[in-house]
Scaffold this motif. Structure first.
Motif, PDB file in Angstrom:
ATOM      1  N   GLY A   1      -4.997   2.940 -11.331  1.00 61.89           N
ATOM      2  CA  GLY A   1      -6.329   2.978 -11.543  1.00 61.89           C
ATOM      3  C   GLY A   1      -6.843   2.920 -13.174  1.00 61.89           C
ATOM      4  O   GLY A   1      -7.846   3.353 -13.253  1.00 61.89           O
TER       5      GLY A   1
ATOM      6  N   SER B   1      -4.313  -5.637  -2.353  1.00 57.73           N
ATOM      7  CA  SER B   1      -4.208  -5.487  -3.718  1.00 57.73           C
ATOM      8  C   SER B   1      -3.330  -4.000  -3.871  1.00 57.73           C
ATOM      9  O   SER B   1      -3.899  -3.024  -3.247  1.00 57.73           O
ATOM     10  CB  SER B   1      -4.956  -5.758  -4.723  1.00 57.73           C
ATOM     11  OG  SER B   1      -6.071  -4.558  -4.625  1.00 57.73           O
TER      12      SER B   1
ATOM     13  N   ALA C   1      -4.716  -1.780  -6.075  1.00 58.36           N
ATOM     14  CA  ALA C   1      -6.052  -1.099  -6.151  1.00 58.36           C
ATOM     15  C   ALA C   1      -6.428  -0.695  -4.862  1.00 58.36           C
ATOM     16  O   ALA C   1      -6.988   0.373  -4.494  1.00 58.36           O
ATOM     17  CB  ALA C   1      -6.913  -1.484  -7.337  1.00 58.36           C
ATOM     18  N   ARG C   2      -6.527  -1.679  -4.162  1.00 60.12           N
ATOM     19  CA  ARG C   2      -7.114  -1.426  -2.613  1.00 60.12           C
ATOM     20  C   ARG C   2      -6.324  -0.476  -1.811  1.00 60.12           C
ATOM     21  O   ARG C   2      -6.920   0.373  -1.059  1.00 60.12           O
ATOM     22  CB  ARG C   2      -7.302  -2.857  -1.871  1.00 60.12           C
ATOM     23  CG  ARG C   2      -8.253  -2.794  -0.776  1.00 60.12           C
ATOM     24  CD  ARG C   2      -9.676  -2.666  -0.852  1.00 60.12           C
ATOM     25  NE  ARG C   2     -10.258  -2.241   0.486  1.00 60.12           N
ATOM     26  CZ  ARG C   2     -11.064  -1.334   0.907  1.00 60.12           C
ATOM     27  NH1 ARG C   2     -11.306  -0.189  -0.155  1.00 60.12           N
ATOM     28  NH2 ARG C   2     -11.677  -1.230   1.786  1.00 60.12           N
TER      29      ARG C   2
ATOM     30  N   ARG D   1      -1.033  -9.282  -5.589  1.00 53.64           N
ATOM     31  CA  ARG D   1      -2.221  -9.690  -6.520  1.00 53.64           C
ATOM     32  C   ARG D   1      -3.105 -10.634  -5.885  1.00 53.64           C
ATOM     33  O   ARG D   1      -2.653 -11.326  -5.184  1.00 53.64           O
ATOM     34  CB  ARG D   1      -2.016  -9.854  -7.850  1.00 53.64           C
ATOM     35  CG  ARG D   1      -0.996  -8.900  -8.635  1.00 53.64           C
ATOM     36  CD  ARG D   1      -0.440  -9.448  -9.787  1.00 53.64           C
ATOM     37  NE  ARG D   1       0.576 -10.562  -9.638  1.00 53.64           N
ATOM     38  CZ  ARG D   1       1.039 -11.316 -10.463  1.00 53.64           C
ATOM     39  NH1 ARG D   1       0.632 -11.110 -11.792  1.00 53.64           N
ATOM     40  NH2 ARG D   1       1.918 -12.545 -10.216  1.00 53.64           N
TER      41      ARG D   1
ATOM     42  N   GLU E   1       1.176  -4.687 -14.864  1.00 54.40           N
ATOM     43  CA  GLU E   1      -0.138  -4.998 -14.510  1.00 54.40           C
ATOM     44  C   GLU E   1      -0.430  -4.414 -12.836  1.00 54.40           C
ATOM     45  O   GLU E   1      -1.700  -3.631 -12.741  1.00 54.40           O
ATOM     46  CB  GLU E   1      -0.277  -6.413 -14.247  1.00 54.40           C
ATOM     47  CG  GLU E   1      -1.334  -7.120 -13.597  1.00 54.40           C
ATOM     48  CD  GLU E   1      -1.454  -8.478 -13.382  1.00 54.40           C
ATOM     49  OE1 GLU E   1      -0.542  -9.357 -13.837  1.00 54.40           O
ATOM     50  OE2 GLU E   1      -2.286  -9.073 -12.594  1.00 54.40           O
ATOM     51  N   MET E   2       0.525  -4.275 -12.236  1.00 55.62           N
ATOM     52  CA  MET E   2       0.386  -4.019 -10.951  1.00 55.62           C
ATOM     53  C   MET E   2       0.346  -2.318 -10.748  1.00 55.62           C
ATOM     54  O   MET E   2      -0.455  -1.741 -10.058  1.00 55.62           O
ATOM     55  CB  MET E   2       1.532  -4.505  -9.749  1.00 55.62           C
ATOM     56  CG  MET E   2       1.384  -5.988  -9.647  1.00 55.62           C
ATOM     57  SD  MET E   2       2.679  -6.713  -8.474  1.00 55.62           S
ATOM     58  CE  MET E   2       1.402  -6.467  -6.904  1.00 55.62           C
TER      59      MET E   2
ATOM     60  N   SER F   1      -8.627  -2.151 -16.842  1.00 56.06           N
ATOM     61  CA  SER F   1      -7.982  -3.337 -17.972  1.00 56.06           C
ATOM     62  C   SER F   1      -8.922  -3.311 -19.057  1.00 56.06           C
ATOM     63  O   SER F   1     -10.131  -3.164 -19.001  1.00 56.06           O
ATOM     64  CB  SER F   1      -7.949  -4.662 -17.492  1.00 56.06           C
ATOM     65  OG  SER F   1      -9.022  -4.976 -16.687  1.00 56.06           O
TER      66      SER F   1
ATOM     67  N   ASN G   1      -0.766  -0.550 -13.176  1.00 57.37           N
ATOM     68  CA  ASN G   1      -2.133  -0.248 -13.728  1.00 57.37           C
ATOM     69  C   ASN G   1      -3.091  -0.221 -12.600  1.00 57.37           C
ATOM     70  O   ASN G   1      -3.925   0.535 -12.477  1.00 57.37           O
ATOM     71  CB  ASN G   1      -2.279  -0.900 -14.867  1.00 57.37           C
ATOM     72  CG  ASN G   1      -1.641  -0.512 -16.262  1.00 57.37           C
ATOM     73  OD1 ASN G   1      -1.032   0.634 -16.252  1.00 57.37           O
ATOM     74  ND2 ASN G   1      -1.664  -1.378 -17.075  1.00 57.37           N
ATOM     75  N   ASP G   2      -2.933  -1.117 -11.842  1.00 58.66           N
ATOM     76  CA  ASP G   2      -3.937  -1.237 -10.929  1.00 58.66           C
ATOM     77  C   ASP G   2      -3.762  -0.466  -9.905  1.00 58.66           C
ATOM     78  O   ASP G   2      -4.712   0.293  -9.003  1.00 58.66           O
ATOM     79  CB  ASP G   2      -3.658  -2.836 -10.209  1.00 58.66           C
ATOM     80  CG  ASP G   2      -4.718  -3.297  -9.286  1.00 58.66           C
ATOM     81  OD1 ASP G   2      -5.876  -3.326  -9.781  1.00 58.66           O
ATOM     82  OD2 ASP G   2      -4.303  -3.866  -8.459  1.00 58.66           O
ATOM     83  N   TRP G   3      -2.597   0.089  -9.460  1.00 57.19           N
ATOM     84  CA  TRP G   3      -2.141   1.112  -8.586  1.00 57.19           C
ATOM     85  C   TRP G   3      -2.529   2.550  -9.313  1.00 57.19           C
ATOM     86  O   TRP G   3      -3.326   3.241  -8.328  1.00 57.19           O
ATOM     87  CB  TRP G   3      -0.756   1.041  -8.247  1.00 57.19           C
ATOM     88  CG  TRP G   3       0.035   2.142  -7.395  1.00 57.19           C
ATOM     89  CD1 TRP G   3       1.040   2.858  -7.787  1.00 57.19           C
ATOM     90  CD2 TRP G   3      -0.335   2.714  -6.244  1.00 57.19           C
ATOM     91  NE1 TRP G   3       1.421   3.761  -7.012  1.00 57.19           N
ATOM     92  CE2 TRP G   3       0.620   3.814  -5.681  1.00 57.19           C
ATOM     93  CE3 TRP G   3      -1.316   2.260  -5.400  1.00 57.19           C
ATOM     94  CZ2 TRP G   3       0.293   4.316  -4.651  1.00 57.19           C
ATOM     95  CZ3 TRP G   3      -1.441   3.213  -4.177  1.00 57.19           C
ATOM     96  CH2 TRP G   3      -0.568   4.121  -3.605  1.00 57.19           C
TER      97      TRP G   3
END
Ligand SMILES: O=C(O)c1cc(=O)[nH]c(=O)n1[C@@H]1O[C@H](COP(=O)(O)O)[C@@H](O)[C@H]1O
Length: 239
Positions: free
Chosen positions: A235, A198, A200-201, A185, A228-229, A238, A231-233
């Motif tokens: 996409g 991250s 998302a990246r 993160r 959290e991670m 938030s 959700n980021d992964w």
């Protein structure tokens, strides 16, 4: 396994590993067992995690002469894990032997574990490549070269950093799996990792799967950080 977020279970004993997994209740996870935990717990940890319904990446990074790696892969196939790996630096013959061993150890009616090759560790940077390994080529070129060799040997994919994924996909095609550790993160400490992104990246760059260790294993509330991670992964925006 579809776009897994592998949790690296880098623990040195059963109690700590079980306490950590207890945070996730009955959730079926994609987990990675590496050298530290496997050398401590052996086959027991594999059996226990499989019985709990988790997908398993057994990360022992084999790197030896072709005969030894091939024979060892036969043993690993009999453990019926989902994914195993070798170091691409062992060469094409070694990778071919690994695949043959894995195929010969896969029981009838069972899927062969996926086989991927570590290209350049995510703790390696270009200065280290030049000064310590005496490799003058750019790092992403070295990683792509290893990826092409792994593909020629018949492997399913590679371990690399997310930074190299676009070039690997261009050269090896979108079906070739890219598993990318070095995930953090924005607020996390990089530690010994040199090439980090991250979740998302990693998704934007096209990683097939990601590996997350210390961001989760050292968290006070691992489930919150995992959500959290994840959700980021995946996409998810938030709120
Ligand atoms: O094969 C791996 O899983 C691997 C390859 C690589 O190039 N870099 C890398 O960090 N790993 C593993 O991925 C995990 C990363 O852990 P953290 O840096 O704590 O997130 C560790 O279990 C490493 O052994």
């Amino acid at each position: 396994m579809q776009n897994p977020l592998f949790i690296a279970l880098d623990f040195n004993n059963r109690a700590t590993r079980r306490n950590f997994l207890a945070h996730f209740s009955d959730e079926k996870l994609d987990v990675k067992v590496g050298m530290e935990l496997f050398y401590r717990e052996g086959l027991n940890v594999i059996t226990e995690l499989k019985e709990a319904g988790h997908h398993l990446f057994l990360d022992l990074k084999l790197h030896d002469i072709p005969n030894t790696v091939g024979r060892t892969m036969k043993v690993l196939a009999e453990m019926e894990v989902d994914m195993v790996n070798v170091h691409a630096a062992g060469g094409q013959k070694m990778m071919e032997a690994a695949l043959e061993g894995l195929e010969s150890g896969t029981r009838p009616g069972k899927d062969r574990p996926k086989l991927i090759a570590v290209t350049q560790l995510t703790s390696t940077d270009e200065a280290m490549l030049r000064k310590q390994l005496l490799i003058d080529k750019p790092l992403d070129e070295v990683v792509v070269n290893y990826s092409l060799q792994a593909q020629t040997a018949g492997l399913d994919g590679v371990v690399c950093s997310a930074h190299e994924v676009p070039r690997i996909q261009k050269e090896c095609g979108g079906e070739f799996l890219t598993v990318t550790p070095g995930i953090r993160r924005l607020t996390d400490d990089a530690g010994d990792q040199a090439r980090i992104v991250s979740p998302a990246r990693a998704r934007e760059l096209g990683s097939w799967g990601i590996v997350v260790g210390r961001s989760l294993t050292t968290a006070a509330e691992p489930l919150d950080v995992y959500s959290e991670m994840m959700n980021d992964w995946k996409g998810v925006l938030s709120q």
